[in-house]
Structure formats: structure tokens, C-alpha cells
Design an enzyme around this catalytic site. Structure first.
Site, PDB file in Angstrom:
ATOM      1  N   CYS A 114       0.822  -1.222   0.000  1.00 23.91           N
ATOM      2  CA  CYS A 114       0.000   0.000   0.000  1.00 23.91           C
ATOM      3  C   CYS A 114       0.856   1.272   0.000  1.00 23.91           C
ATOM      4  CB  CYS A 114      -0.972  -0.018   1.169  1.00 23.91           C
ATOM      5  SG  CYS A 114      -0.244  -0.438   2.755  1.00 23.91           S
TER       6      CYS A 114
HETATM    7  N1  LIG Z   1      -4.643  -3.611   5.312  1.00 22.39           N
HETATM    8  C1  LIG Z   1      -4.046  -3.005   4.297  1.00 22.39           C
HETATM    9  O1  LIG Z   1      -4.111  -1.763   4.147  1.00 22.39           O
HETATM   10  C2  LIG Z   1      -3.276  -3.789   3.286  1.00 22.39           C
HETATM   11  C3  LIG Z   1      -2.840  -3.147   2.117  1.00 22.39           C
HETATM   12  C4  LIG Z   1      -2.093  -3.861   1.175  1.00 22.39           C
HETATM   13  C5  LIG Z   1      -1.796  -5.195   1.398  1.00 22.39           C
HETATM   14  N2  LIG Z   1      -2.213  -5.793   2.552  1.00 22.39           N
HETATM   15  C6  LIG Z   1      -1.870  -7.193   2.737  1.00 22.39           C
HETATM   16  O2  LIG Z   1      -3.057  -7.949   2.515  1.00 22.39           O
HETATM   17  C7  LIG Z   1      -3.069  -9.083   3.391  1.00 22.39           C
HETATM   18  C8  LIG Z   1      -4.336  -9.015   4.250  1.00 22.39           C
HETATM   19  O3  LIG Z   1      -4.266  -7.812   5.019  1.00 22.39           O
HETATM   20  P1  LIG Z   1      -5.466  -7.309   5.925  1.00 22.39           P
HETATM   21  O4  LIG Z   1      -4.998  -6.038   6.531  1.00 22.39           O
HETATM   22  O5  LIG Z   1      -6.744  -7.343   5.174  1.00 22.39           O
HETATM   23  O6  LIG Z   1      -5.457  -8.451   7.063  1.00 22.39           O
HETATM   24  P2  LIG Z   1      -6.517  -8.810   8.201  1.00 22.39           P
HETATM   25  O7  LIG Z   1      -7.549  -7.743   8.313  1.00 22.39           O
HETATM   26  O8  LIG Z   1      -5.706  -9.133   9.402  1.00 22.39           O
HETATM   27  O9  LIG Z   1      -7.185 -10.144   7.627  1.00 22.39           O
HETATM   28  C9  LIG Z   1      -6.439 -11.311   7.458  1.00 22.39           C
HETATM   29  C10 LIG Z   1      -7.306 -12.372   6.799  1.00 22.39           C
HETATM   30  O10 LIG Z   1      -6.524 -13.567   6.677  1.00 22.39           O
HETATM   31  C11 LIG Z   1      -7.194 -14.647   7.321  1.00 22.39           C
HETATM   32  N3  LIG Z   1      -6.214 -15.510   7.957  1.00 22.39           N
HETATM   33  C12 LIG Z   1      -5.358 -15.198   8.957  1.00 22.39           C
HETATM   34  N4  LIG Z   1      -4.609 -16.264   9.293  1.00 22.39           N
HETATM   35  C13 LIG Z   1      -5.024 -17.274   8.499  1.00 22.39           C
HETATM   36  C14 LIG Z   1      -4.645 -18.639   8.383  1.00 22.39           C
HETATM   37  N5  LIG Z   1      -3.673 -19.168   9.127  1.00 22.39           N
HETATM   38  N6  LIG Z   1      -5.279 -19.386   7.468  1.00 22.39           N
HETATM   39  C15 LIG Z   1      -6.256 -18.854   6.705  1.00 22.39           C
HETATM   40  N7  LIG Z   1      -6.662 -17.570   6.767  1.00 22.39           N
HETATM   41  C16 LIG Z   1      -6.057 -16.802   7.661  1.00 22.39           C
HETATM   42  C17 LIG Z   1      -8.114 -14.009   8.345  1.00 22.39           C
HETATM   43  O11 LIG Z   1      -9.183 -14.896   8.536  1.00 22.39           O
HETATM   44  P3  LIG Z   1      -9.794 -15.282   9.951  1.00 22.39           P
HETATM   45  O12 LIG Z   1     -11.154 -14.633   9.972  1.00 22.39           O
HETATM   46  O13 LIG Z   1      -9.865 -16.773   9.888  1.00 22.39           O
HETATM   47  O14 LIG Z   1      -8.852 -14.769  11.016  1.00 22.39           O
HETATM   48  C18 LIG Z   1      -8.538 -12.737   7.617  1.00 22.39           C
HETATM   49  O15 LIG Z   1      -9.588 -13.030   6.731  1.00 22.39           O
HETATM   50  C19 LIG Z   1      -1.773  -9.001   4.221  1.00 22.39           C
HETATM   51  O16 LIG Z   1      -0.782  -9.789   3.627  1.00 22.39           O
HETATM   52  C20 LIG Z   1      -1.399  -7.528   4.145  1.00 22.39           C
HETATM   53  O17 LIG Z   1      -0.025  -7.309   4.291  1.00 22.39           O
HETATM   54  C21 LIG Z   1      -2.971  -5.140   3.481  1.00 22.39           C
END
Ligand SMILES: NC(=O)c1ccc[n+]([C@@H]2O[C@H](COP(=O)([O-])OP(=O)(O)OC[C@H]3O[C@@H](n4cnc5c(N)ncnc54)[C@H](OP(=O)(O)O)[C@@H]3O)[C@@H](O)[C@H]2O)c1
Length: 324
Positions: A132
Site C-alpha cells: 500500500c
Molecule cells: N490492510 C491493508 O491496508 C493492506 C494493504 C495492502 C496489502 N495488505 C496485505 O493484505 C493481506 C491481508 O491484510 P489485511 O490487513 O486485510 O489483514 P486482516 O484484516 O488481518 O485479515 C487477514 C485475513 O486472513 C485470514 N487468515 C489469517 N490467518 C489465516 C490462516 N492461518 N489461514 C487462513 N486464513 C487466515 C483471516 O481470517 P480469519 O477470519 O480466519 O482470522 C482474515 O480473513 C496481508 O498480507 C497484508 O499485508 C494489506
């Protein structure tokens, strides 16, 4: 029943912050069908988070490898280590992969292309979606470095993000009482996005950089504003021309000079949209440039949709321009 006019796609990580945005965008896309939500738990389904969503099948995560071939594309909105573990299990299947994590961005897995749109118009069927902060910086700087309009050795990047940038899992530093009313610099000069920034600035513009780079956690939910500063001997019109040329055929960037009384495009105008907003001014041969994106959209979910569009020979902005 599968709608044959639409491509069936599935989400892993749909319950997270970027996964929820992705689910909304997939549901609104005219050529996609949200045909499955993989989950490690049966406790929650998509309707618990998006009450108006259709009844999308919830599929146990342990069936991922066995069921992967049923889909046109799998989107992974999962933490880095989870993507790194799950993706090799499906790479032998005939399915396109779009990963939002940082696991495959820096050539750790051959076969992935780095999906920065509109700068990467050809993609392999495995796509690493950019970070991001990185997106906000690359969209602003690639045109200027390519046109040699700024002194690369003078770059300072002061970036600020809302709290959703850190994901949904519980952490003390993300408690309301820690974040509210605060502005926290973190990972000063050593954020994991810095190598991604310098690597892809070099590969898209040809110019080596070694910027100062500080990230800040801010007391709002969504959005990134990167303040970018550099010495320049260019005029404002040169900067405008470089952006006009770079983004002539790409409607998801808005840019404007604030030299002549123009208004700075603020963060609120970009949150919820798929756009990048660039505002700039030059004072005494110093460029002040502000790049704003929604971290969950251009920084994650909407850029993943752009990449899906490109993989399907559609214009990157298909179904995204309507988002205001
Ligand atoms: N947030 C941002 O602004 C942003 C921007 C760019 C890229 N990213 C990247 O996008 C990815 C997701 O980010 P996020 O911020 O949306 O994360 P998040 O809100 O913490 O959500 C993580 C997701 O992954 C699932 N998950 C976690 N551990 C898991 C496992 N062991 N097996 C299967 N599913 C699992 C969670 O499901 P449960 O409901 O089962 O916990 C949840 O749906 C990350 O790699 C992050 O670096 C994020």
C-alpha cells in the site's frame, strides 16, 4: 448455479479488512461471480460481515488444493506467512492467483509478476499485488524519475496511514486508546516497504534511489498520504506534463498543481475510491508532492481487481471508475 457469462472466483482471507473490500468489488463486477469463500472456520460467513451479500458457499480451507481448479482465479488477502504457505499448494493447478501479501513481490517465487497498474500492462497468471505505501510512492515518482525531473539523491518520503493498514488482528498499539489523538512514527528507515520501493522505482523508471522513508500510524481508519520532497530544477508545467503523459489513458489518477491557488486534494476525497490523487507545488527549486490513496482500495483490493481485469484483457479500470 454458475453463471456462465461470469468467471467464478474465490477468496481466501475474505473476513479481513482488505478481503471485505475485495468481496464487495467482486460482487459488483459485471464479469465475476463470487463462487467460494475459503475459511479455516465455519463460525462466520460473508453475510455476517456484508448483510446484503448473496449466499456464497463457505469452503473449508483444507479443501483448497482439491477445489482450486474449479475457479478461474483465487484471491489471497491473507498474512504474508499464510500466503507463503498456501500458494505453493495450488500452483500446480490451472488457476490464476492474485496475492495481496508481500510474499511474492520481490522475486522470491519465479513466475509471479508485480501488478502495479497501469505500469505493468502484461501479467503472468500469478500476480503479486503491490504494497500500500509502495503504491502511493510509485504512482507519484515513476513519471518524474523517468523524465529526470527531480534529483533522485534528495528524496524524502514521509508517509502516513490509517489504522486499517495494520490489519484486523488484535495488537496493543492498535487499541483505540493508543491510536486516538496520536501520530506514531514506526519502523523508521526500516519498513519492509522500503526495499520494495527502491527495487520497483529502479525497474519502472531506471533510476536508483535511496530515499529517507518514515511511516506513521494515524488516528483515522482508512487512507494513506505520502508527503514526497525532492530538489528540482523543473517548472510546475514540466511536472504536470509528466503526469499528463504517464496517465493519459488511465482514468484512476487525478493530479493538480497547488502553485496557482489550486486546492490540495485531501484524503477524504480518495477514501472509498480506486483512485490515486497527486497534488504538488514547487518553491525555490524544491518539490512538495502529496500522493493519496485508500490503503484498502488502490493499496490492496481495487488494485487486485485492476490486475484481474488486465488478466482478462479488460481495461484496468473496468467497474472501478464508478466508485466516488
Ligand atoms: N490492510 C491493508 O491496508 C493492506 C494493504 C495492502 C496489502 N495488505 C496485505 O493484505 C493481506 C491481508 O491484510 P489485511 O490487513 O486485510 O489483514 P486482516 O484484516 O488481518 O485479515 C487477514 C485475513 O486472513 C485470514 N487468515 C489469517 N490467518 C489465516 C490462516 N492461518 N489461514 C487462513 N486464513 C487466515 C483471516 O481470517 P480469519 O477470519 O480466519 O482470522 C482474515 O480473513 C496481508 O498480507 C497484508 O499485508 C494489506
Amino acid at each position: 448455479m454458475t453463471n456462465r457469462l461470469k468467471k467464478p472466483v474465490a477468496l481466501i482471507g475474505w473476513s479481513g479488512y482488505s478481503g471485505q473490500e475485495l468481496a464487495k468489488l467482486v460482487l459488483a463486477h459485471p464479469q465475476m461471480e463470487l463462487a467460494g469463500c475459503f475459511s479455516r472456520s465455519a463460525d462466520q460467513n460473508l453475510r455476517d460481515l456484508l448483510p446484503a451479500a448473496p449466499d456464497v458457499p463457505l469452503i473449508p480451507l483444507e479443501d483448497l488444493a482439491a477445489r482450486a481448479g474449479e475457479f478461474d482465479t483465487l484471491f489471497f488477502a491473507t498474512p504474508h506467512e499464510v500466503s507463503a504457505d498456501l500458494i505453493p499448494r495450488v500452483q500446480s493447478k490451472k488457476v490464476k492467483l492474485i496475492d495481496l501479501s508481500g510474499s511474492f513481490r520481490l522475486h522470491k517465487n519465479e513466475g509471479f509478476t508485480y501488478g502495479l497498474q497501469p505500469w505493468q500492462p502484461t501479467l503472468t497468471s500469478w500476480v503479486a499485488n503491490p504494497g500500500c505505501y509502495v503504491t502511493s510512492v510509485l504512482m507519484a515518482l515513476i513519471p518524474l524519475l523517468k523524465s529526470k525531473l527531480i534529483e533522485a539523491d534528495s528524496l524524502v518520503i514521509d508517509a502516513k496511514s490509517g489504522a486499517t493498514g495494520a490489519g484486523k488482528s488484535a495488537k496493543t498499539e492498535l487499541l483505540f486508546s493508543e491510536v486516538e489523538g496520536n501520530c506514531l512514527p514506526y519502523k523508521i528507515g526500516c519498513h519492509q516497504h522500503l526495499p520494495e520501493i527502491t527495487h520497483y522505482l529502479k525497474s519502472f523508471s531506471g533510476v536508483e534511489t535511496q530515499p529517507f522513508f518514515t511511516t506513521h500510524l494515524m488516528p483515522f481508519k482508512r487512507g494513506i498520504i505520502s508527503g514526497i520532497y525532492a530538489r528540482t530544477s523543473a517548472k510546475t508545467e514540466d511536472i504536470t506534463s509528466a503526469f499528463s503523459e504517464a496517465y493519459a489513458n488511465y482514468p484512476l489518477v487525478k493530479f493538480q498543481s497547488v502553485d496557482d491557488g489550486g486546492r490540495l486534494m485531501n484524503l477524504n476525497q480518495v477514501v472509498g475510491s480506486a483512485r490515486t490523487h497527486l497534488s504538488y507545488k514547487i518553491v525555490d527549486q524544491q518539490l512538495y508532492l502529496f500522493s493519496c490513496i485508500d490503503n484498502l482500495m488502490k493499496g490492496a483490493a481495487s488494485q487486485a481487481i485492476e490486475n484481474w481485469n488486465v488478466l482478462h484483457d479488460l481495461s484496468p479500470s473496468t467497474s472501478l471508475e464508478v466508485l466516488q
